[in-house]
Write an enzyme that holds these catalytic residues in place. Structure first.
Site, PDB file in Angstrom:
ATOM      1  N   ASP A  12      -4.577  -4.814 -10.294  1.00 46.23           N
ATOM      2  CA  ASP A  12      -3.264  -4.963  -9.649  1.00 46.23           C
ATOM      3  C   ASP A  12      -2.184  -4.110 -10.306  1.00 46.23           C
ATOM      4  O   ASP A  12      -1.010  -4.479 -10.316  1.00 46.23           O
ATOM      5  CB  ASP A  12      -2.789  -6.439  -9.659  1.00 46.23           C
ATOM      6  CG  ASP A  12      -3.820  -7.382  -9.091  1.00 46.23           C
ATOM      7  OD1 ASP A  12      -4.419  -7.038  -8.075  1.00 46.23           O
ATOM      8  OD2 ASP A  12      -4.026  -8.457  -9.679  1.00 46.23           O
ATOM      9  N   ASN A  37     -13.276  -8.288  -3.419  1.00 46.17           N
ATOM     10  CA  ASN A  37     -12.749  -9.377  -4.244  1.00 46.17           C
ATOM     11  C   ASN A  37     -11.380  -9.086  -4.827  1.00 46.17           C
ATOM     12  O   ASN A  37     -10.835  -9.881  -5.564  1.00 46.17           O
ATOM     13  CB  ASN A  37     -13.728  -9.674  -5.392  1.00 46.17           C
ATOM     14  CG  ASN A  37     -14.096  -8.439  -6.188  1.00 46.17           C
ATOM     15  OD1 ASN A  37     -14.190  -7.360  -5.631  1.00 46.17           O
ATOM     16  ND2 ASN A  37     -14.314  -8.589  -7.470  1.00 46.17           N
ATOM     17  N   GLY A  39      -7.522  -6.672  -3.957  1.00 46.17           N
ATOM     18  CA  GLY A  39      -6.881  -5.931  -2.869  1.00 46.17           C
ATOM     19  C   GLY A  39      -5.936  -4.882  -3.382  1.00 46.17           C
ATOM     20  O   GLY A  39      -5.454  -4.956  -4.509  1.00 46.17           O
ATOM     21  N   HIS A  40      -5.724  -3.861  -2.569  1.00 39.95           N
ATOM     22  CA  HIS A  40      -4.710  -2.859  -2.868  1.00 39.95           C
ATOM     23  C   HIS A  40      -3.602  -3.035  -1.843  1.00 39.95           C
ATOM     24  O   HIS A  40      -3.882  -3.098  -0.653  1.00 39.95           O
ATOM     25  CB  HIS A  40      -5.265  -1.447  -2.688  1.00 39.95           C
ATOM     26  CG  HIS A  40      -6.393  -1.123  -3.616  1.00 39.95           C
ATOM     27  ND1 HIS A  40      -6.233  -1.106  -4.975  1.00 39.95           N
ATOM     28  CD2 HIS A  40      -7.664  -0.784  -3.378  1.00 39.95           C
ATOM     29  CE1 HIS A  40      -7.395  -0.770  -5.521  1.00 39.95           C
ATOM     30  NE2 HIS A  40      -8.278  -0.584  -4.586  1.00 39.95           N
ATOM     31  N   THR A 304      -6.426 -13.411  -2.971  1.00 38.52           N
ATOM     32  CA  THR A 304      -6.505 -14.859  -3.112  1.00 38.52           C
ATOM     33  C   THR A 304      -5.170 -15.557  -2.835  1.00 38.52           C
ATOM     34  O   THR A 304      -5.151 -16.761  -2.600  1.00 38.52           O
ATOM     35  CB  THR A 304      -6.902 -15.212  -4.559  1.00 38.52           C
ATOM     36  OG1 THR A 304      -5.941 -14.586  -5.429  1.00 38.52           O
ATOM     37  CG2 THR A 304      -8.285 -14.713  -4.910  1.00 38.52           C
ATOM     38  N   LEU A 335       8.558   0.002 -12.733  1.00 33.54           N
ATOM     39  CA  LEU A 335       9.641   0.058 -13.719  1.00 33.54           C
ATOM     40  C   LEU A 335      10.892  -0.609 -13.151  1.00 33.54           C
ATOM     41  O   LEU A 335      11.650  -1.248 -13.873  1.00 33.54           O
ATOM     42  CB  LEU A 335       9.938   1.526 -14.093  1.00 33.54           C
ATOM     43  CG  LEU A 335      10.923   1.704 -15.248  1.00 33.54           C
ATOM     44  CD1 LEU A 335      10.349   1.159 -16.552  1.00 33.54           C
ATOM     45  CD2 LEU A 335      11.332   3.169 -15.428  1.00 33.54           C
ATOM     46  N   GLY A 417       9.310   1.726  -7.023  1.00 28.15           N
ATOM     47  CA  GLY A 417       9.331   0.837  -5.857  1.00 28.15           C
ATOM     48  C   GLY A 417       7.969   0.878  -5.194  1.00 28.15           C
ATOM     49  O   GLY A 417       7.161   1.759  -5.471  1.00 28.15           O
TER      50      GLY A 417
HETATM   51  P1  GDP Z   1      -3.865  -2.334  -7.056  1.00 25.71           P
HETATM   52  O1  GDP Z   1      -4.935  -3.344  -6.871  1.00 25.71           O
HETATM   53  O2  GDP Z   1      -3.920  -1.688  -8.406  1.00 25.71           O
HETATM   54  O3  GDP Z   1      -3.797  -1.347  -5.955  1.00 25.71           O
HETATM   55  O4  GDP Z   1      -2.479  -3.112  -7.081  1.00 25.71           O
HETATM   56  P2  GDP Z   1      -1.905  -4.202  -6.042  1.00 25.71           P
HETATM   57  O5  GDP Z   1      -1.592  -3.549  -4.798  1.00 25.71           O
HETATM   58  O6  GDP Z   1      -2.739  -5.411  -6.002  1.00 25.71           O
HETATM   59  O7  GDP Z   1      -0.596  -4.682  -6.827  1.00 25.71           O
HETATM   60  C1  GDP Z   1       0.459  -3.914  -7.066  1.00 25.71           C
HETATM   61  C2  GDP Z   1       1.691  -4.566  -6.475  1.00 25.71           C
HETATM   62  O8  GDP Z   1       2.817  -3.856  -6.927  1.00 25.71           O
HETATM   63  C3  GDP Z   1       1.751  -4.477  -4.950  1.00 25.71           C
HETATM   64  O9  GDP Z   1       2.474  -5.571  -4.466  1.00 25.71           O
HETATM   65  C4  GDP Z   1       2.522  -3.175  -4.715  1.00 25.71           C
HETATM   66  O10 GDP Z   1       3.162  -3.109  -3.453  1.00 25.71           O
HETATM   67  C5  GDP Z   1       3.511  -3.230  -5.817  1.00 25.71           C
HETATM   68  N1  GDP Z   1       4.001  -1.973  -6.359  1.00 25.71           N
HETATM   69  C6  GDP Z   1       3.300  -0.827  -6.655  1.00 25.71           C
HETATM   70  N2  GDP Z   1       4.132   0.054  -7.271  1.00 25.71           N
HETATM   71  C7  GDP Z   1       5.340  -0.550  -7.376  1.00 25.71           C
HETATM   72  C8  GDP Z   1       6.603  -0.178  -7.954  1.00 25.71           C
HETATM   73  O11 GDP Z   1       6.763   0.887  -8.517  1.00 25.71           O
HETATM   74  N3  GDP Z   1       7.605  -1.108  -7.883  1.00 25.71           N
HETATM   75  C9  GDP Z   1       7.466  -2.316  -7.292  1.00 25.71           C
HETATM   76  N4  GDP Z   1       8.499  -3.144  -7.274  1.00 25.71           N
HETATM   77  N5  GDP Z   1       6.290  -2.712  -6.760  1.00 25.71           N
HETATM   78  C10 GDP Z   1       5.260  -1.839  -6.799  1.00 25.71           C
END
Ligand code: GDP
Length: 430
Positions: A12, A37, A39-40, A304, A335, A417
Site C-alpha cells: 500500500d 489479495n 489492491g492498487h 479488505t 508527503l 496527492g
Molecule cells: P499500492 O498497493 O502500493 O498501489 O497502494 P494503494 O493504492 O493500496 O495505497 C495507496 C493509497 O495512497 C491509495 O489510497 C492512493 O490513492 C493514495 N495515494 C498514492 N499517492 C498518494 C499521495 O501522494 N498523496 C495522497 N494523499 N494519497 C496518495
C-alpha cells in the site's frame, strides 16, 4: 529495458499510482507475483479504481498488460474486474495471461478461511483470498496451470487428484463438507472460455518485446516486509514480493532489470494483523487522525476495507526494504498527508534489549524492538497537488532530505496527492 516498481515496506505504498504514471512511457506492464489479495488504487481521468489482479497499465490502449506465471490467478475475480473496468468506460484492455500461470481455485479460498478459523486467536490475519494454500499447492506440485484447461483429460486427472487430498483435510481436519469434483470441473470449463481470448505464451512475448527494444514495467504487489524469505516471516505473504522474483514470475532475464523504483510512503501503514510487529506504530487519537488523513480516502485496505495500522516513517525498515529490493531510486508518496503536523517523528533506530541498532532484525528480535525517534519540524501547510519540487516549503524539503540520507537511495519522485499528475521530480542529494 525493464523497470520494476516495488514496495519498500508492508504494501500500500502507492505503487499503483506510480505504475499508472510511468506506464505512459512504457509498452508492457507485468504482474509477476501475488494474487487478488491486495489492491492498487488508481485515480485518473476515468475515475477511481481499485485494481486487484489486473495490471495498472490497463488505462492506456498502447500497453500490453501481462499476468505472468508467478501470479495466483483467480479467474473469477479477473473476469469480474474486467467487467467492472469496461463498465466504467475504459476501452477493453490489451491483456495477456500466461499459459503457465496457475489457477487459484475455490478450494484455496475455502481452505484459507477454514485454517484461519482453526487457528482462532493465533490466526495470521489472512485476507482469506486463498493465497497461502495456492502457493503451498504450487510448490507441492498439485496446482493446475492455465494450459491444463485446454487438455480435458489432463485437467480432470489433476483436478480429481487435488480434490482427493483436499477432501481429507476438509472432512477430517476442518470438519467441513467435501468438495464436489464434477461441479468444479464444470466450473473450470466455464472459466476456460472466459480466459481463452487472453491466454498465450508470455515467456516468448516478453523476451521478444525486450529484443525489440520495448520498455517493460514489472508491477510488484505488497512490499519487502511481506516477502517470505526476507520479510517478517511468518507474518508475510506466500509469494516473493521482491523485484528479483520478476526474473521467474514475469519472466524477464535478470540482466534486463535496469531500474528498481522502490515506493515508500512519507509515513508508515500496514494492513496486517495486530499481532504483526510494527515498530513505529502510532495509536490512539494521533493514530486515528493520521489514518483519517492518509491516502486518498483514509488508510483503509483496498481489498479488505480493514483500517490500516499507521505509524511514523520507519527509516530502519525502509533502508532494509530498499536494500533487499536492490532499489536504484525511491518514489516517496503521500508527503501531502503530513502537512497538519507541528513536528514529525521519524523512526531512526530500534532499541532491542537495551541496545540501539539501525539494522533491521529477524522476527524474534523485531518483536522486542522499541522505536527510537528523531523529531523534525513540520511545514504546516497544504502542499496537495504541488508539481514543482523547489516550490515546496523548506521544512518539507528538509524532511525529504533527511529520509533520503537515512534510506541511502536517491529519492527522485515525491508524490503530493493521489492523482496521476500530482507528483514532483526531485534532484537527489546523494
Ligand atoms: P499500492 O498497493 O502500493 O498501489 O497502494 P494503494 O493504492 O493500496 O495505497 C495507496 C493509497 O495512497 C491509495 O489510497 C492512493 O490513492 C493514495 N495515494 C498514492 N499517492 C498518494 C499521495 O501522494 N498523496 C495522497 N494523499 N494519497 C496518495
Amino acid at each position: 529495458m525493464v523497470k520494476a516498481i516495488v514496495g519498500a515496506n508492508w504494501g500500500d505504498e502507492g505503487k499503483g499510482k506510480i505504475t499508472d504514471m510511468l506506464a505512459e512511457t512504457s509498452d508492457v506492464v507485468v504482474r509477476f507475483q501475488g494474487g487478488a489479495n491486495a489492491g492498487h488504487t488508481i485515480i485518473n481521468r476515468y475515475g477511481r479504481f481499485a485494481l486487484h489482479i489486473l495490471p495498472s497499465g490497463i488505462f492506456y490502449p498502447h500497453i500490453t498488460n501481462v499476468i505472468g506465471n508467478g501470479v495466483a490467478l483467480d479467474a473469477r475475480k479477473l473476469a469480474g474486474e474486467l467487467q467492472a473496468v469496461t463498465g466504467q468506460g475504459i476501452p477493453a484492455p490489451n491483456l495477456l495471461v500466461s499459459e503457465r500461470a496457475q489457477l487459484l481455485m475455490p478450494y484455496h479460498i475455502l481452505q484459507d478461511g477454514y485454517e484461519e478459523e482453526r487457528l482462532g486467536g493465533r490466526a495470521f490475519g489472512s485476507t482469506k483470498s486463498g493465497i497461502a494454500p495456492f502457493y503451498s499447492d504450487k510448490y507441492a506440485k498439485t496446482g493446475i496451470q492455465v494450459c491444463d484447461l485446454f487438455d480435458e483429460d489432463r485437467l480432470r486427472d489433476r483436478l480429481f487428484r487435488a480434490v482427493e487430498l483436499k477432501n481429507v483435510l476438509f472432512e477430517h481436519l476442518y470438519h467441513k463438507p467435501p468438495l464436489d469434483g464434477e461441479a468444479l470441473f464444470r466450473e473450470l470449463l466455464e472459466l476456460r472460455e472466459l480466459l481463452r481470448p487472453y491466454v498465450g505464451n508470455a515467456v516468448v512475448f516478453l523476451h521478444e518485446a525486450l529484443k525489440a527494444g520495448k520498455t517493460i514495467l514489472l508491477e510488484g504487489q505488497l512490499g519487502s516486509m511481506k516477502d517470505p524469505d526476507l520479510g517478517i516471516f511468518p507474518l508475510t505473504t506466500s509469494s516473493h514480493t521482491l523485484a528479483g522474483f520478476g526474473c521467474v514470475g514475469a519472466p524477464v532475464p535478470p540482466t534486463a532489470i535496469e531500474d528498481v523504483i522502490c515506493v515508500t510512503k512519507a509515513y508508515s501503514s500496514d494492513v496486517g494483523a495486530s499481532s504483526e510487529p510494527f515498530v513505529s506504530e502510532v495509536t490512539g487519537a494521533a493514530g486515528d487522525e493520521l489514518r483519517r488523513r492518509g491516502g486518498d480516502k483514509g488508510e483503509f485496505g483496498a481489498t479488505t476495507g480493514r483500517p490500516r495500522r499507521v505509524g511514523w516513517f520507519d527509516a530502519v525498515a525502509t533502508r532494509y526494504g530498499c536494500m533487499v529490493q536492490g532499489a536504484t531510486q525511491v518514489a516517496l508518496t503521500c508527503l501531502d498527508v503530513l502537512g497538519y503536523l507541528d513536528e514529525i517523528p521519524v523512526c531512526t533506530g530500534y532499541e532491542i534489549d537495551g541496545q540501539v541498532t539501525d539494522l533491521f532484525p529477524t522476527t524474534p528480535q523485531l518483536m522486542k524492538a522499541k522505536p527510537v525517534f528523531t523529531t523534525l519540524p513540520g511545514w504546516k501547510s497544504d502542499i496537495r497537488g504541488c508539481t514543482d519540487y523547489d516550490s515546496l516549503p523548506e521544512n518539507a524539503r528538509r524532511y525529504v532530505d533527511f529520509l533520503e540520507e537515512h534510506i541511502g537511495v536517491p529519492i527522485t519522485l515525491v508524490s503530493t496527492g493521489p492523482k496521476r499528475e500530482e507528483i514532483t521530480h526531485r534532484i537527489p542529494r546523494i
